[in-house]
Design a protein around this motif. Sequence first.
Motif, mmCIF file in Angstrom:
data_model
loop_
_atom_site.group_PDB
_atom_site.id
_atom_site.type_symbol
_atom_site.label_atom_id
_atom_site.label_comp_id
_atom_site.label_asym_id
_atom_site.label_seq_id
_atom_site.Cartn_x
_atom_site.Cartn_y
_atom_site.Cartn_z
ATOM 1 N N ARG A 180 16.212 -4.658 -10.132
ATOM 2 C CA ARG A 180 15.494 -3.579 -10.824
ATOM 3 C C ARG A 180 14.018 -3.938 -10.985
ATOM 4 O O ARG A 180 13.136 -3.089 -10.795
ATOM 5 N N ALA A 181 13.757 -5.180 -11.338
ATOM 6 C CA ALA A 181 12.364 -5.606 -11.481
ATOM 7 C C ALA A 181 11.630 -5.512 -10.149
ATOM 8 O O ALA A 181 10.466 -5.102 -10.092
ATOM 9 N N ALA A 182 12.308 -5.886 -9.072
ATOM 10 C CA ALA A 182 11.679 -5.845 -7.746
ATOM 11 C C ALA A 182 11.536 -4.416 -7.223
ATOM 12 O O ALA A 182 10.640 -4.132 -6.423
ATOM 13 N N LEU A 183 12.408 -3.515 -7.664
ATOM 14 C CA LEU A 183 12.354 -2.137 -7.186
ATOM 15 C C LEU A 183 11.116 -1.414 -7.684
ATOM 16 O O LEU A 183 10.579 -0.535 -6.990
ATOM 17 N N VAL A 184 10.649 -1.742 -8.873
ATOM 18 C CA VAL A 184 9.514 -1.008 -9.468
ATOM 19 C C VAL A 184 8.294 -1.022 -8.543
ATOM 20 O O VAL A 184 7.777 0.038 -8.179
ATOM 21 N N PRO A 185 7.784 -2.185 -8.106
ATOM 22 C CA PRO A 185 6.651 -2.145 -7.178
ATOM 23 C C PRO A 185 7.027 -1.617 -5.796
ATOM 24 O O PRO A 185 6.166 -1.093 -5.080
ATOM 25 N N MET A 186 8.305 -1.748 -5.438
ATOM 26 C CA MET A 186 8.739 -1.273 -4.128
ATOM 27 C C MET A 186 8.648 0.251 -4.021
ATOM 28 O O MET A 186 8.426 0.793 -2.925
ATOM 29 N N LEU A 187 8.799 0.968 -5.122
ATOM 30 C CA LEU A 187 8.669 2.422 -5.090
ATOM 31 C C LEU A 187 7.312 2.822 -4.522
ATOM 32 O O LEU A 187 7.212 3.667 -3.631
ATOM 33 N N HIS A 188 6.250 2.189 -5.026
ATOM 34 C CA HIS A 188 4.911 2.496 -4.534
ATOM 35 C C HIS A 188 4.705 1.952 -3.130
ATOM 36 O O HIS A 188 4.113 2.617 -2.270
ATOM 37 N N ARG A 189 5.184 0.748 -2.870
ATOM 38 C CA ARG A 189 4.973 0.123 -1.566
ATOM 39 C C ARG A 189 5.603 0.953 -0.448
ATOM 40 O O ARG A 189 5.007 1.120 0.615
ATOM 41 N N ARG A 190 6.792 1.483 -0.700
ATOM 42 C CA ARG A 190 7.489 2.235 0.346
ATOM 43 C C ARG A 190 6.756 3.533 0.673
ATOM 44 O O ARG A 190 6.617 3.909 1.850
ATOM 45 N N TRP A 204 2.113 13.231 0.220
ATOM 46 C CA TRP A 204 2.484 11.818 0.215
ATOM 47 C C TRP A 204 1.424 10.970 -0.482
ATOM 48 O O TRP A 204 1.754 10.008 -1.190
ATOM 49 N N GLN A 205 0.151 11.320 -0.319
ATOM 50 C CA GLN A 205 -0.895 10.559 -0.992
ATOM 51 C C GLN A 205 -0.813 10.760 -2.499
ATOM 52 O O GLN A 205 -0.950 9.796 -3.275
ATOM 53 N N ARG A 206 -0.609 11.995 -2.952
ATOM 54 C CA ARG A 206 -0.458 12.241 -4.395
ATOM 55 C C ARG A 206 0.753 11.503 -4.941
ATOM 56 O O ARG A 206 0.725 10.978 -6.064
ATOM 57 N N THR A 207 1.828 11.460 -4.159
ATOM 58 C CA THR A 207 3.032 10.760 -4.607
ATOM 59 C C THR A 207 2.764 9.275 -4.763
ATOM 60 O O THR A 207 3.191 8.650 -5.751
ATOM 61 N N ALA A 208 2.066 8.676 -3.803
ATOM 62 C CA ALA A 208 1.727 7.248 -3.907
ATOM 63 C C ALA A 208 0.898 6.981 -5.161
ATOM 64 O O ALA A 208 1.143 6.004 -5.893
ATOM 65 N N ASP A 209 -0.081 7.830 -5.420
ATOM 66 C CA ASP A 209 -0.918 7.660 -6.614
ATOM 67 C C ASP A 209 -0.087 7.808 -7.889
ATOM 68 O O ASP A 209 -0.277 7.055 -8.862
ATOM 69 N N HIS A 210 0.824 8.757 -7.897
ATOM 70 C CA HIS A 210 1.699 8.988 -9.055
ATOM 71 C C HIS A 210 2.578 7.775 -9.322
ATOM 72 O O HIS A 210 2.725 7.338 -10.478
ATOM 73 N N LEU A 211 3.153 7.205 -8.282
ATOM 74 C CA LEU A 211 4.022 6.048 -8.452
ATOM 75 C C LEU A 211 3.241 4.849 -8.977
ATOM 76 O O LEU A 211 3.734 4.100 -9.839
ATOM 77 N N ALA A 212 2.015 4.666 -8.489
ATOM 78 C CA ALA A 212 1.200 3.547 -8.954
ATOM 79 C C ALA A 212 0.781 3.722 -10.408
ATOM 80 O O ALA A 212 0.724 2.759 -11.174
ATOM 81 N N ALA A 213 0.528 4.966 -10.811
ATOM 82 C CA ALA A 213 0.041 5.224 -12.167
ATOM 83 C C ALA A 213 1.101 5.051 -13.232
ATOM 84 O O ALA A 213 0.766 4.881 -14.410
ATOM 85 N N HIS A 214 2.383 5.102 -12.851
ATOM 86 C CA HIS A 214 3.452 5.095 -13.854
ATOM 87 C C HIS A 214 4.397 3.906 -13.679
ATOM 88 O O HIS A 214 5.580 4.009 -14.022
ATOM 89 N N THR A 215 3.884 2.805 -13.207
ATOM 90 C CA THR A 215 4.713 1.613 -13.001
ATOM 91 C C THR A 215 5.441 1.211 -14.291
ATOM 92 O O THR A 215 6.629 0.875 -14.263
ATOM 93 N N ASP A 216 4.738 1.225 -15.413
ATOM 94 C CA ASP A 216 5.371 0.834 -16.673
ATOM 95 C C ASP A 216 6.495 1.783 -17.050
ATOM 96 O O ASP A 216 7.519 1.364 -17.633
#
Length: 247
Positions: A188-198, A228-240
């Motif tokens: 689960r901890a590793a999945l959080v950054p992977m959401l944005h990376r993928r 897709w660009q907006r989605t990447a930005d959204h995922l990065a903004a809400h990591t916490d």
Amino acid sequence: MTEEPLPTNASSGVVRVGDTVRRPAGPWTDSVDALLAHLHAVGFHAAPRPLGRDEQGRQVLQFLSGEAGSPDPRWSTTDLGAVGRLLREFHDAAADFTPPPDAVWQTAIPADREDLVVHHDPAPWNLVRRPAGWALIDWDAAGPGSRLWDLAYAAQTAVPLRADRPLAPTLPRLRAVVDGYGLDDAGRAALVPMLHRRVTAMVELLRSGAANGRRPWARIWTEDGPYWQRTADHLAAHTDDWAAALG
């Protein structure tokens, strides 16, 4: 028999003939058939059975009837949990698959790791709801990857995690997918950054495809690149928020 064209976004020439699907074969098709044959041999039947080639040399697959998913699913948390379980069952079934020595794969985006052969596109448009449960179709992009690589894309597209959705309702939906998969705390901890990376990897594929005029990526960049660009930005903004939702 009558050929019925099947809708696809990144493939062409895919048709239904009776209770089969016919796809143009490529250098990767034998490897995909070997994977699908293995899955059925070990008891995973939520994928089409490979049926050889037809008189035109096309790949022949079992047609899986049911309700196909859409690019914007509105599934319940129960559905999302079932999608997570389906992906876990597939990964477990594929874990002991040994690819042919001369295996060739058509993987558009290199994964973070190559632990096992994964689907690479386990998104709603490749999910079919059947009375017997969910099934996964369109295996042309299968190839070496990792569990988290597949799970991140499945979660992002199925929840869906996107900028035009209110944040709060998506959090329990994200957890439902991951709980269904049975991911442990480290995962689960590793999945959080992977959401944005993928998703960032998807953006780069489409952007470079557009720059080089490569089909279908250039077309998809024109049609869906801003999404897709907006989605990447959204995922990065809400990591916490993703981390809190996954506990």
